[in-house]
Scaffold this active site. Structure first.
Site, PDB file in Angstrom:
ATOM      1  N   CYS A   1       0.833  -1.200   0.000  1.00  0.00           N
ATOM      2  CA  CYS A   1       0.000   0.000   0.000  1.00  0.00           C
ATOM      3  C   CYS A   1       0.872   1.256   0.000  1.00  0.00           C
ATOM      4  CB  CYS A   1      -0.993  -0.039   1.150  1.00  0.00           C
ATOM      5  SG  CYS A   1      -2.442   0.971   0.756  1.00  0.00           S
TER       6      CYS A   1
ATOM      7  N   HIS B   1      -3.672  -4.896   0.175  1.00  0.00           N
ATOM      8  CA  HIS B   1      -3.079  -5.471   1.390  1.00  0.00           C
ATOM      9  C   HIS B   1      -3.254  -6.992   1.378  1.00  0.00           C
ATOM     10  CE1 HIS B   1      -2.747  -1.753   3.935  1.00  0.00           C
ATOM     11  NE2 HIS B   1      -3.627  -1.322   3.047  1.00  0.00           N
TER      12      HIS B   1
ATOM     13  N   GLU C   1      -1.934  -9.116   3.217  1.00  0.00           N
ATOM     14  CA  GLU C   1      -1.843  -9.693   4.566  1.00  0.00           C
ATOM     15  C   GLU C   1      -3.208  -9.998   5.163  1.00  0.00           C
ATOM     16  OE1 GLU C   1      -1.139  -6.612   3.710  1.00  0.00           O
ATOM     17  OE2 GLU C   1      -1.597  -5.143   5.268  1.00  0.00           O
TER      18      GLU C   1
END
Ligand code: GLN
Length: 537
Positions: free
Chosen positions: A382, A508, A510
């Site tokens: 990001c 993102h 994650e």
């Protein structure tokens, strides 16, 4: 079967890990074939945690449907592979907003609007919302905060009413802390007794107690707690500190938490939960000997929960690659030309963290220049990806003063700029580009190779974007835009193919990495870092 509601409350102190206990129970019930979801009720007045500084509550998690949520929802997903949504996280702010909206519409027909019954009814409506879809056998509801807090009272009153209405289709698990007093060499049960009393004062009798402790609690002591707290002895469970949160489901199962929940809600526990893939993961974790060292450059490094999902995604990827991971947190405000070499040279890979605002940004550029020139596996997420673009613009394309308009609205080269539809927005809450979007990867790119496909979907949380006007210049100079949104053509992934592994994602990844399905781009990054580590030997 009728939907069963499990309430998880906490007492004595905060940060006991109600989220981990809720997630572990969900993990076990799911492994027994039940359809489970977990929801969190947060007693604060913010509508959602999106506007909270990470120093307050750690990372802000994002659900697929674009809700900015408490980080516990990240645990729920990592432990269960369940996708949560906006309905899985409700705050006092949302509850009040909805009640006040109804009052303004005249829905209450002239009545005085009160905490009981209007706020409590609204809480109850939200508790049952997911249950009413018919999609779940178990709804686990975690009540944020600690018993005794003023702001938790309406939630406890709602739980009391729901327990009464739902009968054996509901139960309450209360999590407390049993401290070890070193000077007396003793574990102390009094705080637990007091905490249960406080819950009883609110009209709630816990069915199961989970005791967080650093030391083993003897069976005698557990029997004593059972006696004082009106709980059956087998339902007093200890949660002794373990070296990994992912071992908690196993520890809970050893003490039959899942069976107790089933029998107390009128179900017959037969057989064992299917935990094989989970146990294999734990086994890999325990057997890993070699370590891969990853630097995480960000400005919230004093508080590790600020990057919770990244930490977990790295750990999962490393475990699948039979490695331990050591994460070195590097404060971006403290990186400069003079010390960068010393700070980064022992690392096998570097992550440039997400974030907002100017503070610490120049350190990220210094780190990135060093990583690019030293060809260290580097992953920008990001804001990290945006920094990769800016650093490349300044130092490779020679665009002096290039920046994101977030940091410098007057920059001569706005390589990262606000999206058109963001320009008129003045409200900060829930107005970013949020949630999962499709992304098309260029075939043959390293990113596509990592995912094993060209069609992916990942979650976003940002306002600014790669500026299309510069795309050609970047590509000609070697930074490729290898991922884009198929509808809007926004650039989502950049990479420098000449480098070992130099990739930035506007999204993102994650948020979607779980124990049983680790995110492929993290795996690819870790594999590259391990390879680099070995090449240095
Ligand atoms: N501040 C950047 C933006 O809003 C990046 C946000 C982030 O890293 N989550 O676009």
């Amino acid at each position: 079967m009728e939907t069963k509601y499990i309430f998880v409350t906490g007492g004595v102190v905060s940060s006991l890990g109600k989220g981990i206990i809720s997630s572990s129970l969900a993990c076990l019930l799911k492994a027994r074939g039940y359809r489970v979801t977990i929801q969190k009720f947060d007693p604060y007045i913010n509508i959602d945690p999106g506007t909270l500084n990470p120093y307050e509550h750690g990372e802000c998690y994002v659900t697929v449907d674009g809700h900015e949520a408490d980080l516990d929802l990240g645990h729920y997903e990592r432990f269960t592979d369940i996708q949560t949504t906006k309905a899985n996280n409700v705050t006092t702010g949302r509850v009040y907003q909805s009640v006040i909206d109804k009052e303004r519409r005249g829905d209450y027909l002239g009545k005085t609007v009160q905490i009981v019954p209007h706020i409590t009814d609204e809480i109850k409506r939200n508790v049952k919302k997911l249950g009413n879809t018919g999609n779940f056998d178990f709804i686990i509801t975690e009540i944020g905060g600690t018993v005794g807090d003023i702001e938790s009272l309406p939630y406890l009153e709602s739980v009391r009413q729901l327990r009464w209405e739902l009968g054996s289709n509901s139960l309450c698990i209360h999590l407390t802390y049993v401290p070890y007093i070193a000077a007396a060499k003793e574990l102390k049960t009094k705080p637990t007794q007091h905490s249960v009393k406080q819950l009883q004062e609110a009209g709630i009798q816990p069915d199961i107690l989970v005791l967080r402790t650093e030391k083993h609690i003897s069976a005698d002591m557990r029997r004593k707690i059972a006696l004082f707290c009106n709980v059956s002895p087998e339902a007093v469970i200890q949660s002794v500190d373990v070296d990994s949160i992912y071992k908690v489901p196993v520890k809970m199962h050893e003490q039959h938490l899942d069976e107790i929940v089933l029998s107390k809600t009128g179900l017959t526990p037969d057989g064992e939960p299917h935990m094989k893939p989970w146990l294999e993961f734990l086994d890999k974790m325990d057997r890993a000997e070699e370590t891969v060292t990853i630097g995480l450059v960000g400005k919230y490094v004093e508080l590790h929960d600020a990057y919770k999902s990244i930490d977990e995604a790295l750990f999962q990827a490393a475990t699948y690659a039979d490695h331990k991971v050591k994460i070195v947190y590097i404060h971006s405000e403290k990186v400069d030309e003079r010390n960068v070499d010393e700070k980064l040279s022992d690392l096998d890979g570097v992550i440039i963290a997400p974030g907002f605002g100017q503070r610490g940004i120049e350190g990220k550029f210094v780190a990135l220049k060093w990583c690019r020139e030293h060809d260290v596996p580097t992953f920008g997420i990001c804001l990290g990806m945006q920094c990769m673009v800016i650093e490349f613009a300044r130092n490779v394309l020679g665009l002096q003063g290039a920046n994101s308009t977030e940091m410098d609205s007057q920059t001569p080269y706005n390589v990262i700029d606000l999206m058109e539809e963001q320009k008129s927005i003045s409200n900060m809450g829930g107005t970013m580009r949020l949630g999962a979007f499709d992304c098309k990867l260029r075939s043959g790119s390293r990113a596509a190779e990592a995912y094993g496909t060209t069609d992916i979907s990942e979650r976003h949380r940002h306002r600014f974007e790669f500026n299309e006007d510069f795309r050609e210049q970047f590509e000609t100079a070697g930074m490729q835009c290898v991922g884009e949104n198929p509808a809007s053509h926004l650039v989502e992934v950049v990479e420098i193919p000449d480098k070992r592994w130099y990739i930035g994602t506007q999204y993102h990844p994650e948020y979607s990495s779980t124990v049983l399905s680790p995110n492929p781009i993290f795996r690819s990054f870790i594999d590259a870092a391990i390879k680099y580590h070995e090449s240095k030997k």
